[in-house]
Scaffold this motif. Structure first.
Motif, mmCIF file in Angstrom:
data_model
loop_
_atom_site.group_PDB
_atom_site.id
_atom_site.type_symbol
_atom_site.label_atom_id
_atom_site.label_comp_id
_atom_site.label_asym_id
_atom_site.label_seq_id
_atom_site.Cartn_x
_atom_site.Cartn_y
_atom_site.Cartn_z
ATOM 1 N N LEU A 241 4.249 -0.232 14.970
ATOM 2 C CA LEU A 241 5.277 0.451 14.176
ATOM 3 C C LEU A 241 6.608 -0.207 14.488
ATOM 4 N N ASP A 244 11.257 3.058 12.354
ATOM 5 C CA ASP A 244 11.013 4.485 12.212
ATOM 6 C C ASP A 244 10.467 4.801 10.822
ATOM 7 N N VAL A 245 9.681 5.856 10.758
ATOM 8 C CA VAL A 245 9.173 6.342 9.475
ATOM 9 C C VAL A 245 9.738 7.744 9.252
ATOM 10 N N ARG A 246 9.557 8.239 8.046
ATOM 11 C CA ARG A 246 10.027 9.590 7.739
ATOM 12 C C ARG A 246 9.456 10.587 8.742
ATOM 13 N N LEU A 249 6.327 12.260 7.792
ATOM 14 C CA LEU A 249 5.240 11.293 7.750
ATOM 15 C C LEU A 249 4.724 11.011 9.159
ATOM 16 N N GLY A 250 5.650 10.866 10.105
ATOM 17 C CA GLY A 250 5.235 10.656 11.492
ATOM 18 C C GLY A 250 4.449 11.830 12.030
ATOM 19 N N LEU A 280 2.290 -0.404 10.405
ATOM 20 C CA LEU A 280 3.259 -0.198 9.330
ATOM 21 C C LEU A 280 3.280 -1.418 8.431
ATOM 22 N N VAL A 285 2.025 3.502 5.838
ATOM 23 C CA VAL A 285 1.481 3.538 7.197
ATOM 24 C C VAL A 285 -0.036 3.589 7.075
ATOM 25 N N LEU A 336 5.261 5.171 2.405
ATOM 26 C CA LEU A 336 6.532 5.396 3.079
ATOM 27 C C LEU A 336 7.475 6.237 2.226
ATOM 28 N N GLU A 337 7.406 6.071 0.932
ATOM 29 C CA GLU A 337 8.289 6.794 0.032
ATOM 30 C C GLU A 337 7.566 7.993 -0.559
#
Length: 340
Positions: A241, A244-246, A249-250, A280, A285, A336-337
């Motif tokens: 990773l 950072d991800v949302r 989402l994490g 990622l 992800v 991711l979105e």
């Protein structure tokens, strides 16, 4: 295509053969002429060919067939086939000679045994339908609980901060009507409120569904390593990773990995190797959890798999869980979105 057409005809064909066998035994016992209403005794088989064991086997096969038909076959086909078996059995009871029972007693006995066999099949059919209906209801309840869980998580971590932001923004609008310069004084508070909201989302430390569920912090990689260490399984990890991800989402990634490891611990006691891979890409992800334990059916994970599938679906991703040649695999792709 030929197999699909043959299968519905297989049961009637077997029943026809069985009815023919019953009629043949009736003819051998009492004479074919008499069995066909043409008069006379016809040809009667020697007694040694129709021993009690043969007749017991005949009754067993007929009753077992009626039982299976009532249990497994489509209702209309089962009714027709069972009716045919009943008619030929009653015909046998009337025209065969017996040293033990009168004709009326034979008819009553056949009706009683037939009712028991068919009734048992019908009861099993109803029981299976009831179980299927309960399973569907439970699965739907699991999906609904997962949706509610996700909604409550998002609400709890941001509701307080968003409320503060709205209050300050409304105050700024009121003040701006008299003095626009004073409205700018509220901007730092609004920015701080937004920052706190994002921080709270990254620090989702409570779970509202499972008492032993994992908690998430702002460092998803560390959370995953900690989860693996606590699992008690021989796990090899590969976590890539790079950013950072949302937060939500994490949180979902952590929950999916936890549920997959829980299923491995419950259903793959002989697993000697478990691999957790989280990486990622530019758009999603990707995660996978695979073990080398004994393969189990898709429903063996209970409603955990249902909840996992529902969570991935709500996030607009793709999910798969199933047996491999050497064990069990769970994979998910989470975009991711947010997909609106």
């Amino acid at each position: 295509m030929g197999d699909l057409r043959l299968k519905p005809l297989l049961e009637p064909l077997l029943v026809a053969v069985l009815c023919g066998a019953v009629f043949t035994i009736t003819g051998l016992t009492s004479g074919f002429g008499r069995a066909l209403y043409v008069g006379g005794s016809g040809i009667v088989a020697p007694p040694e060919l129709l021993t009690p064991s043969v007749r017991i086997a005949e009754v067993t096969v007929v009753l077992a067939s009626a039982f299976v038909l009532a249990w497994k076959s489509p209702a209309l086909r089962a009714a027709v086939c069972i009716a045919a078996l009943a008619l030929f059995s009653l015909h046998a009871a009337v025209f065969r000679t017996s040293f033990y029972l009168s004709r009326s007693d034979s008819v009553v006995l056949i009706l009683m045994l037939g009712a028991i066999g068919v009734g048992g099949g019908v009861l099993l059919r109803m029981r299976e339908r009831s179980r299927a209906a309960l399973a569907v209801a439970a699965e739907e309840r699991a999906r609904r609980d997962e949706r509610l869980d996700m909604a409550r998580e998002l609400h709890d971590v941001v509701a307080h901060h968003v409320t503060g932001i709205l209050v300050q923004a409304q105050a700024a609008l009121v003040v701006a009507e008299e003095d626009k310069s004073r409205a700018y004084d509220f901007l730092p508070g609004i920015v701080d409120g937004g920052t706190d909201a994002l921080g709270a989302m990254r620090a989702m430390v409570r779970t509202l569904r499972d008492n032993g569920a994992a908690t998430a912090t702002s460092d998803l990689t560390a959370d995953l390593h900690q989860l693996v260490e606590k699992s008690g399984l021989p796990v090899r990890t590969s976590i890539e990773l790079t950013e950072d991800v949302r937060p939500e989402l994490g949180r979902s990634v952590l929950r999916l990995v936890q549920e997959a490891l829980t299923n491995t611990r419950k259903h793959a006691h002989d697993a000697t190797n478990v691999e957790v891979d989280v990486r990622l890409t530019a758009s999603a992800v990707l995660l996978s959890v695979v073990d080398n334990g004994t393969a189990r059916p898709p429903h063996s994970g209970g409603f955990g798999l249902v909840g996992m599938r529902e969570r991935v679906h709500e996030l607009g991703g793709r999910f798969f869980a199933g047996a491999t040649g050497d064990g069990w695999l769970v994979t998910a792709e989470l975009p991711l979105e947010v997909r609106v």
